[in-house]
Design a protein around this motif. Structure first.
Motif, short mmCIF file in Angstrom:
data_model
loop_
_atom_site.label_atom_id
_atom_site.label_comp_id
_atom_site.label_asym_id
_atom_site.label_seq_id
_atom_site.Cartn_x
_atom_site.Cartn_y
_atom_site.Cartn_z
N ALA A 113 -12.09 -19.03 73.68
CA ALA A 113 -12.07 -19.09 75.15
C ALA A 113 -12.19 -17.71 75.78
CB ALA A 113 -10.80 -19.79 75.63
N GLU A 114 -11.51 -16.72 75.22
CA GLU A 114 -11.54 -15.37 75.81
C GLU A 114 -12.88 -14.67 75.65
OE1 GLU A 114 -9.51 -14.62 71.74
OE2 GLU A 114 -9.54 -16.22 73.21
N ALA A 115 -13.76 -15.21 74.80
CA ALA A 115 -15.07 -14.59 74.58
C ALA A 115 -16.17 -15.22 75.42
CB ALA A 115 -15.43 -14.66 73.10
N ALA A 116 -15.89 -16.35 76.04
CA ALA A 116 -16.91 -17.07 76.80
C ALA A 116 -17.30 -16.32 78.07
CB ALA A 116 -16.40 -18.47 77.17
N GLY A 117 -18.56 -16.48 78.47
CA GLY A 117 -19.03 -15.91 79.72
C GLY A 117 -19.27 -14.41 79.69
N ARG A 118 -19.36 -13.84 78.51
CA ARG A 118 -19.55 -12.39 78.39
C ARG A 118 -20.84 -12.02 77.65
NH1 ARG A 118 -13.98 -10.78 75.86
NH2 ARG A 118 -15.08 -8.83 75.58
N GLY A 119 -21.73 -13.00 77.44
CA GLY A 119 -22.99 -12.75 76.76
C GLY A 119 -22.90 -12.83 75.24
N HIS A 120 -21.71 -13.10 74.72
CA HIS A 120 -21.56 -13.18 73.26
C HIS A 120 -22.33 -14.35 72.67
CE1 HIS A 120 -18.69 -9.97 73.21
NE2 HIS A 120 -17.75 -10.65 73.85
N GLY A 121 -22.36 -15.47 73.36
CA GLY A 121 -23.06 -16.64 72.85
C GLY A 121 -24.54 -16.37 72.67
N ARG A 122 -25.15 -15.71 73.63
CA ARG A 122 -26.58 -15.41 73.53
C ARG A 122 -26.85 -14.46 72.37
NH1 ARG A 122 -29.64 -15.41 79.27
NH2 ARG A 122 -28.53 -17.19 80.11
N ARG A 123 -26.01 -13.45 72.22
CA ARG A 123 -26.18 -12.52 71.10
C ARG A 123 -26.03 -13.23 69.76
NH1 ARG A 123 -21.89 -8.51 70.80
NH2 ARG A 123 -22.91 -7.90 68.89
N LEU A 124 -24.99 -14.02 69.65
CA LEU A 124 -24.69 -14.69 68.39
C LEU A 124 -25.76 -15.72 68.03
CD1 LEU A 124 -22.61 -14.87 66.11
CD2 LEU A 124 -21.27 -16.40 67.55
N LEU A 125 -26.16 -16.55 68.99
CA LEU A 125 -27.19 -17.54 68.72
C LEU A 125 -28.53 -16.87 68.44
CD1 LEU A 125 -28.03 -20.48 68.49
CD2 LEU A 125 -28.33 -20.54 70.98
N GLY A 126 -28.85 -15.82 69.17
CA GLY A 126 -30.10 -15.09 68.92
C GLY A 126 -30.15 -14.52 67.51
N GLU A 127 -29.06 -13.95 67.05
CA GLU A 127 -29.01 -13.41 65.69
C GLU A 127 -29.10 -14.52 64.66
OE1 GLU A 127 -28.98 -10.51 62.75
OE2 GLU A 127 -29.26 -10.27 64.91
N LEU A 128 -28.45 -15.64 64.91
CA LEU A 128 -28.53 -16.77 63.98
C LEU A 128 -29.97 -17.25 63.85
CD1 LEU A 128 -26.98 -18.89 62.23
CD2 LEU A 128 -27.03 -20.34 64.26
N LEU A 129 -30.65 -17.42 64.97
CA LEU A 129 -32.04 -17.90 64.93
C LEU A 129 -32.94 -16.92 64.21
CD1 LEU A 129 -32.25 -19.33 68.55
CD2 LEU A 129 -32.04 -20.63 66.41
N LYS A 130 -32.73 -15.64 64.44
CA LYS A 130 -33.52 -14.61 63.75
C LYS A 130 -33.32 -14.70 62.24
CE LYS A 130 -33.13 -9.88 62.99
NZ LYS A 130 -32.08 -8.98 62.95
N ARG A 131 -32.08 -14.83 61.82
CA ARG A 131 -31.79 -14.89 60.38
C ARG A 131 -32.27 -16.20 59.76
NH1 ARG A 131 -26.31 -11.51 59.02
NH2 ARG A 131 -26.63 -9.85 60.56
N CYS A 132 -32.22 -17.28 60.51
CA CYS A 132 -32.75 -18.55 60.00
C CYS A 132 -34.25 -18.44 59.76
CB CYS A 132 -32.44 -19.68 60.97
SG CYS A 132 -30.74 -20.24 60.93
N GLU A 133 -34.96 -17.85 60.71
CA GLU A 133 -36.41 -17.68 60.54
C GLU A 133 -36.70 -16.79 59.34
OE1 GLU A 133 -40.39 -16.46 63.07
OE2 GLU A 133 -38.44 -16.37 64.05
N GLU A 134 -35.95 -15.70 59.19
CA GLU A 134 -36.14 -14.81 58.04
C GLU A 134 -35.87 -15.53 56.72
OE1 GLU A 134 -33.47 -11.62 59.02
OE2 GLU A 134 -34.92 -10.67 60.36
N ALA A 135 -34.98 -16.52 56.75
CA ALA A 135 -34.63 -17.27 55.54
C ALA A 135 -35.59 -18.43 55.27
CB ALA A 135 -33.20 -17.78 55.64
N GLY A 136 -36.57 -18.64 56.15
CA GLY A 136 -37.58 -19.65 55.91
C GLY A 136 -37.50 -20.90 56.75
N ALA A 137 -36.54 -20.99 57.66
CA ALA A 137 -36.46 -22.16 58.54
C ALA A 137 -37.63 -22.14 59.53
CB ALA A 137 -35.13 -22.18 59.28
N ARG A 138 -38.11 -23.32 59.88
CA ARG A 138 -39.22 -23.43 60.82
C ARG A 138 -38.83 -24.18 62.09
NH1 ARG A 138 -40.22 -19.59 59.20
NH2 ARG A 138 -41.63 -19.02 57.54
N GLN A 139 -37.78 -25.00 62.02
CA GLN A 139 -37.31 -25.73 63.20
C GLN A 139 -35.79 -25.62 63.27
OE1 GLN A 139 -39.17 -27.26 65.60
NE2 GLN A 139 -40.98 -26.52 64.50
N ALA A 140 -35.29 -25.36 64.46
CA ALA A 140 -33.85 -25.33 64.70
C ALA A 140 -33.53 -26.47 65.66
CB ALA A 140 -33.41 -24.00 65.29
#
Length: 162
Positions: free
Chosen positions: A87-114
């Motif tokens: 709760a204390e991390a919400a609304g501070r841009g952390h979600g966008r950073r974290l999801l963006g990094e996850l998607l980048k790493r998924c693509e690097e690992a061979g995923a094509r659809q999220a």
């Protein structure tokens, strides 16, 4: 300054603490019993796709992971994404950073659809977060979950990774 890193077994207690309130106090997950730290350790050990934590001075503020969308072999390039913030991390841009990094790493690992499965009446912030990350609506599954005395729909959102 918060950092994003691959989850380790040492992060399991913090991950459990972030997720538990969502299980007990909301409908944004269909889990009805919070997983234990030992269950999280097993997930961390047995992962096939990225599992990231967001931490600040050792305190886990959130996590994001990808899991196989379905077990059949033809789905092997499709992942389901999951992201939760304390709760204390919400609304501070952390979600966008974290999801963006996850998607980048998924693509690097061979995923094509999220694919994201968003409880449509749970947390509108999740829908906005995924839309901002390039996910589009792919369909609604009506009344597929029952929690806290009510029937719930899920919105499927999808993003091409490559």
């Amino acid at each position: 300054m918060s950092t994003i890193a691959e989850a380790t077994e040492a992060d399991a207690d913090g991950i459990a603490a972030v997720f538990a309130p969502y299980v007990t106090d909301s409908v944004v997950t269909f889990e009805t019993t919070p997983p234990t730290a030992d269950q999280w350790r097993a997930k961390i050990r047995d992962r096939a796709w990225p599992f990231l934590v967001l931490a600040d001075e050792g305190k886990i503020l959130g996590y994001a992971l990808a899991t196989p969308w379905r077990p059949k072999p033809a789905y092997r390039y499709s992942v389901e994404t999951t992201i939760y913030l304390a709760a204390e991390a919400a609304g501070r841009g952390h979600g966008r950073r974290l999801l963006g990094e996850l998607l980048k790493r998924c693509e690097e690992a061979g995923a094509r659809q999220a694919i994201a499965v968003v409880v449509d009446s749970g947390n509108p912030a999740s829908r906005r977060l995924h839309a901002a990350a390039g996910f589009t609506d792919a369909g609604v599954l009506r009344r597929v979950g029952f929690k806290h005395g009510r029937w719930l729909d899920t919105l499927l959102m999808q993003r091409d990774l490559g």
